[in-house]
Design a protein around this motif. Sequence first.
Motif, PDB file in Angstrom:
ATOM      1  N   MET A   1       0.849  -1.193   0.000  1.00  0.00           N
ATOM      2  CA  MET A   1       0.000   0.000   0.000  1.00  0.00           C
ATOM      3  C   MET A   1       0.883   1.241   0.000  1.00  0.00           C
ATOM      4  SD  MET A   1      -3.046   0.798   2.622  1.00  0.00           S
ATOM      5  CE  MET A   1      -3.310   2.443   3.160  1.00  0.00           C
ATOM      6  N   ASP A   2       0.559   2.207  -0.844  1.00  0.00           N
ATOM      7  CA  ASP A   2       1.297   3.468  -0.884  1.00  0.00           C
ATOM      8  C   ASP A   2       1.031   4.265   0.382  1.00  0.00           C
ATOM      9  OD1 ASP A   2       2.266   2.877  -3.381  1.00  0.00           O
ATOM     10  OD2 ASP A   2       0.711   3.983  -4.443  1.00  0.00           O
ATOM     11  N   GLU A   3       1.990   5.076   0.766  1.00  0.00           N
ATOM     12  CA  GLU A   3       1.863   5.892   1.974  1.00  0.00           C
ATOM     13  C   GLU A   3       1.668   7.356   1.625  1.00  0.00           C
ATOM     14  OE1 GLU A   3       1.722   4.805   5.123  1.00  0.00           O
ATOM     15  OE2 GLU A   3       1.819   2.743   4.406  1.00  0.00           O
ATOM     16  N   GLU A   4       0.784   7.651   0.688  1.00  0.00           N
ATOM     17  CA  GLU A   4       0.512   9.037   0.327  1.00  0.00           C
ATOM     18  C   GLU A   4      -0.985   9.253   0.201  1.00  0.00           C
ATOM     19  OE1 GLU A   4       0.679   9.545  -4.401  1.00  0.00           O
ATOM     20  OE2 GLU A   4       2.634   9.163  -3.504  1.00  0.00           O
ATOM     21  N   ALA A   5      -1.377  10.500   0.346  1.00  0.00           N
ATOM     22  CA  ALA A   5      -2.788  10.843   0.220  1.00  0.00           C
ATOM     23  C   ALA A   5      -2.895  12.205  -0.456  1.00  0.00           C
ATOM     24  CB  ALA A   5      -3.453  10.886   1.582  1.00  0.00           C
ATOM     25  N   THR A   6      -3.901  12.373  -1.289  1.00  0.00           N
ATOM     26  CA  THR A   6      -4.175  13.658  -1.924  1.00  0.00           C
ATOM     27  C   THR A   6      -5.678  13.898  -1.891  1.00  0.00           C
ATOM     28  OG1 THR A   6      -4.382  12.682  -4.124  1.00  0.00           O
ATOM     29  CG2 THR A   6      -2.213  13.506  -3.520  1.00  0.00           C
ATOM     30  N   LEU A   7      -6.058  15.166  -1.952  1.00  0.00           N
ATOM     31  CA  LEU A   7      -7.468  15.530  -1.978  1.00  0.00           C
ATOM     32  C   LEU A   7      -8.010  15.306  -3.388  1.00  0.00           C
ATOM     33  CD1 LEU A   7      -9.907  16.754  -0.536  1.00  0.00           C
ATOM     34  CD2 LEU A   7      -9.080  18.998  -1.243  1.00  0.00           C
ATOM     35  N   LYS A   8      -9.065  14.513  -3.480  1.00  0.00           N
ATOM     36  CA  LYS A   8      -9.665  14.221  -4.779  1.00  0.00           C
ATOM     37  C   LYS A   8     -11.180  14.367  -4.691  1.00  0.00           C
ATOM     38  CE  LYS A   8      -6.209  10.855  -6.313  1.00  0.00           C
ATOM     39  NZ  LYS A   8      -5.158  11.581  -5.730  1.00  0.00           N
ATOM     40  N   ARG A   9     -11.782  14.636  -5.837  1.00  0.00           N
ATOM     41  CA  ARG A   9     -13.241  14.621  -5.955  1.00  0.00           C
ATOM     42  C   ARG A   9     -13.623  13.315  -6.633  1.00  0.00           C
ATOM     43  NH1 ARG A   9     -15.869  19.802  -5.390  1.00  0.00           N
ATOM     44  NH2 ARG A   9     -14.288  21.414  -5.158  1.00  0.00           N
ATOM     45  N   ILE A  10     -14.784  12.788  -6.262  1.00  0.00           N
ATOM     46  CA  ILE A  10     -15.280  11.535  -6.835  1.00  0.00           C
ATOM     47  C   ILE A  10     -16.358  11.866  -7.861  1.00  0.00           C
ATOM     48  CG2 ILE A  10     -16.450   9.355  -6.346  1.00  0.00           C
ATOM     49  CD1 ILE A  10     -15.314   9.533  -3.513  1.00  0.00           C
ATOM     50  N   TYR A  11     -16.209  11.309  -9.066  1.00  0.00           N
ATOM     51  CA  TYR A  11     -17.190  11.501 -10.139  1.00  0.00           C
ATOM     52  C   TYR A  11     -17.670  10.126 -10.590  1.00  0.00           C
ATOM     53  CZ  TYR A  11     -15.559  16.305 -10.437  1.00  0.00           C
ATOM     54  OH  TYR A  11     -15.243  17.598 -10.141  1.00  0.00           O
ATOM     55  N   LYS A  12     -18.978   9.969 -10.750  1.00  0.00           N
ATOM     56  CA  LYS A  12     -19.548   8.735 -11.295  1.00  0.00           C
ATOM     57  C   LYS A  12     -20.112   9.056 -12.669  1.00  0.00           C
ATOM     58  CE  LYS A  12     -22.305   4.784  -9.941  1.00  0.00           C
ATOM     59  NZ  LYS A  12     -22.844   4.289 -11.062  1.00  0.00           N
ATOM     60  N   ILE A  13     -19.581   8.363 -13.671  1.00  0.00           N
ATOM     61  CA  ILE A  13     -19.973   8.575 -15.061  1.00  0.00           C
ATOM     62  C   ILE A  13     -20.455   7.229 -15.591  1.00  0.00           C
ATOM     63  CG2 ILE A  13     -19.203   9.410 -17.322  1.00  0.00           C
ATOM     64  CD1 ILE A  13     -16.716  10.523 -15.525  1.00  0.00           C
ATOM     65  N   GLY A  14     -21.769   7.028 -15.592  1.00  0.00           N
ATOM     66  CA  GLY A  14     -22.299   5.721 -15.981  1.00  0.00           C
ATOM     67  C   GLY A  14     -21.840   4.669 -14.981  1.00  0.00           C
ATOM     68  N   ASP A  15     -21.160   3.631 -15.467  1.00  0.00           N
ATOM     69  CA  ASP A  15     -20.644   2.572 -14.599  1.00  0.00           C
ATOM     70  C   ASP A  15     -19.217   2.838 -14.139  1.00  0.00           C
ATOM     71  OD1 ASP A  15     -23.009   1.211 -14.839  1.00  0.00           O
ATOM     72  OD2 ASP A  15     -22.322  -0.037 -16.501  1.00  0.00           O
ATOM     73  N   ILE A  16     -18.656   3.966 -14.528  1.00  0.00           N
ATOM     74  CA  ILE A  16     -17.257   4.284 -14.226  1.00  0.00           C
ATOM     75  C   ILE A  16     -17.196   5.251 -13.043  1.00  0.00           C
ATOM     76  CG2 ILE A  16     -15.178   5.412 -15.109  1.00  0.00           C
ATOM     77  CD1 ILE A  16     -16.056   4.500 -17.900  1.00  0.00           C
ATOM     78  N   VAL A  17     -16.239   5.019 -12.154  1.00  0.00           N
ATOM     79  CA  VAL A  17     -15.963   5.943 -11.056  1.00  0.00           C
ATOM     80  C   VAL A  17     -14.583   6.527 -11.293  1.00  0.00           C
ATOM     81  CG1 VAL A  17     -15.602   6.172  -8.572  1.00  0.00           C
ATOM     82  CG2 VAL A  17     -17.419   4.704  -9.429  1.00  0.00           C
ATOM     83  N   GLN A  18     -14.478   7.836 -11.189  1.00  0.00           N
ATOM     84  CA  GLN A  18     -13.202   8.499 -11.436  1.00  0.00           C
ATOM     85  C   GLN A  18     -12.867   9.407 -10.259  1.00  0.00           C
ATOM     86  OE1 GLN A  18     -12.580  11.521 -14.676  1.00  0.00           O
ATOM     87  NE2 GLN A  18     -11.422   9.816 -15.552  1.00  0.00           N
ATOM     88  N   LEU A  19     -11.599   9.357  -9.837  1.00  0.00           N
ATOM     89  CA  LEU A  19     -11.085  10.239  -8.794  1.00  0.00           C
ATOM     90  C   LEU A  19     -10.260  11.312  -9.480  1.00  0.00           C
ATOM     91  CD1 LEU A  19      -9.843   7.552  -6.257  1.00  0.00           C
ATOM     92  CD2 LEU A  19     -12.057   8.697  -6.310  1.00  0.00           C
ATOM     93  N   ARG A  20     -10.596  12.569  -9.235  1.00  0.00           N
ATOM     94  CA  ARG A  20      -9.866  13.689  -9.845  1.00  0.00           C
ATOM     95  C   ARG A  20      -9.260  14.543  -8.748  1.00  0.00           C
ATOM     96  NH1 ARG A  20     -14.476  15.630 -14.116  1.00  0.00           N
ATOM     97  NH2 ARG A  20     -14.784  13.605 -15.086  1.00  0.00           N
TER      98      ARG A  20
END
Length: 51
Positions: A1-20
Amino acid sequence: MDEEATLKRIYKIGDIVQLRAENPSFKPITLNGDTSVLILGKATYKLSKVL
């Protein structure tokens, strides 16, 4: 597991989930059923310096 974190927004586009990321230098992450992520929290407040 990586030891980093960033602030992201969650977008759901149809069946796809994207973190931006809020930082544009990070590329979006597209999730599928094989990808595991851990959400550490939710940003609910923003502080800004007044110039």
